[in-house]
Write a protein that holds these residues in place. Structure first.
Motif, PDB file in Angstrom:
ATOM      1  N   VAL A   1       0.876  -1.033   0.057  1.00 24.78           N
ATOM      2  CA  VAL A   1      -0.105  -0.102  -0.018  1.00 24.78           C
ATOM      3  C   VAL A   1       1.007   1.207  -0.003  1.00 24.78           C
ATOM      4  O   VAL A   1       0.615   2.330  -0.625  1.00 24.78           O
ATOM      5  N   ILE A   2       2.044   1.287   0.880  1.00 23.44           N
ATOM      6  CA  ILE A   2       2.863   2.474   0.632  1.00 23.44           C
ATOM      7  C   ILE A   2       3.489   2.516  -0.525  1.00 23.44           C
ATOM      8  O   ILE A   2       3.582   3.444  -0.979  1.00 23.44           O
ATOM      9  N   ALA A   3       4.105   1.484  -0.950  1.00 24.36           N
ATOM     10  CA  ALA A   3       4.700   1.530  -2.483  1.00 24.36           C
ATOM     11  C   ALA A   3       3.555   2.114  -3.290  1.00 24.36           C
ATOM     12  O   ALA A   3       4.183   2.744  -4.371  1.00 24.36           O
ATOM     13  N   PHE A   4       2.644   1.777  -3.363  1.00 22.73           N
ATOM     14  CA  PHE A   4       1.501   2.023  -4.372  1.00 22.73           C
ATOM     15  C   PHE A   4       1.308   3.653  -4.180  1.00 22.73           C
ATOM     16  O   PHE A   4       1.004   4.312  -5.173  1.00 22.73           O
TER      17      PHE A   4
ATOM     18  N   LEU B   1      -1.422  19.346  -8.878  1.00 23.31           N
ATOM     19  CA  LEU B   1      -1.516  18.208  -8.291  1.00 23.31           C
ATOM     20  C   LEU B   1      -3.101  17.877  -7.948  1.00 23.31           C
ATOM     21  O   LEU B   1      -3.391  16.770  -8.047  1.00 23.31           O
ATOM     22  N   ILE B   2      -3.932  18.767  -7.872  1.00 26.06           N
ATOM     23  CA  ILE B   2      -5.347  18.547  -7.588  1.00 26.06           C
ATOM     24  C   ILE B   2      -5.775  17.857  -9.048  1.00 26.06           C
ATOM     25  O   ILE B   2      -6.748  16.987  -8.596  1.00 26.06           O
ATOM     26  N   ILE B   3      -5.371  18.197  -9.911  1.00 24.01           N
ATOM     27  CA  ILE B   3      -5.807  17.912 -11.265  1.00 24.01           C
ATOM     28  C   ILE B   3      -4.970  16.396 -11.536  1.00 24.01           C
ATOM     29  O   ILE B   3      -5.755  15.381 -11.747  1.00 24.01           O
ATOM     30  N   THR B   4      -3.792  16.170 -11.424  1.00 26.34           N
ATOM     31  CA  THR B   4      -3.109  14.920 -11.738  1.00 26.34           C
ATOM     32  C   THR B   4      -3.271  13.947 -10.761  1.00 26.34           C
ATOM     33  O   THR B   4      -3.246  12.679 -11.258  1.00 26.34           O
ATOM     34  N   LEU B   5      -3.302  14.185  -9.599  1.00 24.04           N
ATOM     35  CA  LEU B   5      -3.449  12.950  -8.461  1.00 24.04           C
ATOM     36  C   LEU B   5      -4.673  12.128  -8.766  1.00 24.04           C
ATOM     37  O   LEU B   5      -4.416  10.978  -8.674  1.00 24.04           O
ATOM     38  N   PRO B   6      -5.874  12.663  -9.096  1.00 22.78           N
ATOM     39  CA  PRO B   6      -6.917  11.735  -9.271  1.00 22.78           C
ATOM     40  C   PRO B   6      -6.783  11.026 -10.577  1.00 22.78           C
ATOM     41  O   PRO B   6      -7.292  10.040 -10.643  1.00 22.78           O
ATOM     42  N   ILE B   7      -6.233  11.647 -11.458  1.00 18.98           N
ATOM     43  CA  ILE B   7      -6.006  10.828 -12.739  1.00 18.98           C
ATOM     44  C   ILE B   7      -4.947   9.791 -12.663  1.00 18.98           C
ATOM     45  O   ILE B   7      -5.404   8.646 -13.200  1.00 18.98           O
TER      46      ILE B   7
ATOM     47  N   SER C   1      -3.818   4.261 -12.122  1.00 23.10           N
ATOM     48  CA  SER C   1      -3.020   3.173 -11.632  1.00 23.10           C
ATOM     49  C   SER C   1      -3.921   2.028 -10.918  1.00 23.10           C
ATOM     50  O   SER C   1      -3.472   1.028 -10.959  1.00 23.10           O
ATOM     51  N   ILE C   2      -5.374   2.375 -10.593  1.00 23.43           N
ATOM     52  CA  ILE C   2      -6.195   1.324 -10.046  1.00 23.43           C
ATOM     53  C   ILE C   2      -6.877   0.501 -11.395  1.00 23.43           C
ATOM     54  O   ILE C   2      -6.623  -0.637 -11.358  1.00 23.43           O
TER      55      ILE C   2
ATOM     56  N   LEU D   1      -3.009  -1.882 -11.342  1.00 27.55           N
ATOM     57  CA  LEU D   1      -3.040  -2.863 -10.717  1.00 27.55           C
ATOM     58  C   LEU D   1      -3.620  -4.330 -11.403  1.00 27.55           C
ATOM     59  O   LEU D   1      -2.914  -5.451 -11.251  1.00 27.55           O
ATOM     60  N   PRO D   2      -4.496  -4.436 -12.281  1.00 22.61           N
ATOM     61  CA  PRO D   2      -4.691  -5.387 -13.433  1.00 22.61           C
ATOM     62  C   PRO D   2      -3.361  -5.880 -14.140  1.00 22.61           C
ATOM     63  O   PRO D   2      -3.105  -7.101 -14.378  1.00 22.61           O
ATOM     64  N   LEU D   3      -2.661  -5.036 -14.627  1.00 27.56           N
ATOM     65  CA  LEU D   3      -1.372  -5.232 -15.301  1.00 27.56           C
ATOM     66  C   LEU D   3      -0.389  -5.783 -14.341  1.00 27.56           C
ATOM     67  O   LEU D   3       0.361  -6.944 -14.647  1.00 27.56           O
ATOM     68  N   THR D   4      -0.361  -5.636 -13.294  1.00 26.97           N
ATOM     69  CA  THR D   4       0.529  -6.373 -12.091  1.00 26.97           C
ATOM     70  C   THR D   4       0.036  -7.686 -11.855  1.00 26.97           C
ATOM     71  O   THR D   4       0.769  -8.797 -11.915  1.00 26.97           O
TER      72      THR D   4
END
Length: 157
Positions: free
Chosen positions: A8-11, A58-64, A69-70, A74-77
């Motif tokens: 979780v921390i790494a993610f 960051l307010i724009i890029t963080l949710p994207i 990533s989700i 994660l499916p790629l992982t």
């Protein structure tokens, strides 16, 4: 099922570094502008406005980056892990590709083929590659530790 705190921390670290990388071109402008507004003592909301302007990219890029990533990372992982191809370099390449393709695909689907989302392909690729690099380092370290402890064990997520 227990939550793997290290994963979780790494993610979270991968998402945050990717969001910072994707927002970095605009952060070069917004942070100095926000700092100037922080010290605008004539405006009672100057400090708050300055802070919001400084972190706006960051307010724009963080949710994207979090969403990508989700939905993709994660499916790629899972797929790479099951296929025995869980290597850090593949996450960088996937992040580079999907980070650039997603804004272009959304632009085309929205009917804006010459629209503004094409301009997000380069920062998207940068953010995706950095997210993939950070997550790939975690996965490489995890796989090395597993292989060192149990050389005959199959790779897992």
């Amino acid at each position: 099922m227990a939550i793997d705190r290290v994963a979780v921390i790494a993610f979270a670290k991968a998402v945050l570094t990717g969001a910072c990388a994707a927002g970095s071109p605009l952060l070069l402008i917004s942070v100095p502008a926000g700092i100037v507004l922080l010290f605008d003592f004539g405006d009672p909301m100057g400090g708050l406005n300055g802070l919001l302007i400084a972190v706006f990219p960051l307010i724009i890029t963080l949710p994207i980056v979090l969403g990508a990533s989700i939905l993709i990372g994660l499916p790629l992982t899972y797929l790479l892990s099951r296929a025995g191809r869980d290597q850090g370099e593949l996450y960088v390449v996937a992040g580079l590709f999907f980070g650039g393709v997603l804004p272009v695909a959304i632009s085309i689907l929205a009917g804006q083929a010459a629209g503004g989302l094409f301009y997000f392909a380069i920062p998207g690729s940068l953010g995706g590659a950095v997210t993939g690099w950070s997550w790939g380092r975690h996965r490489d370290a995890l796989n090395l530790a597993r292989h060192t402890e149990h050389p005959d064990l199959e790779p897992t997520i």
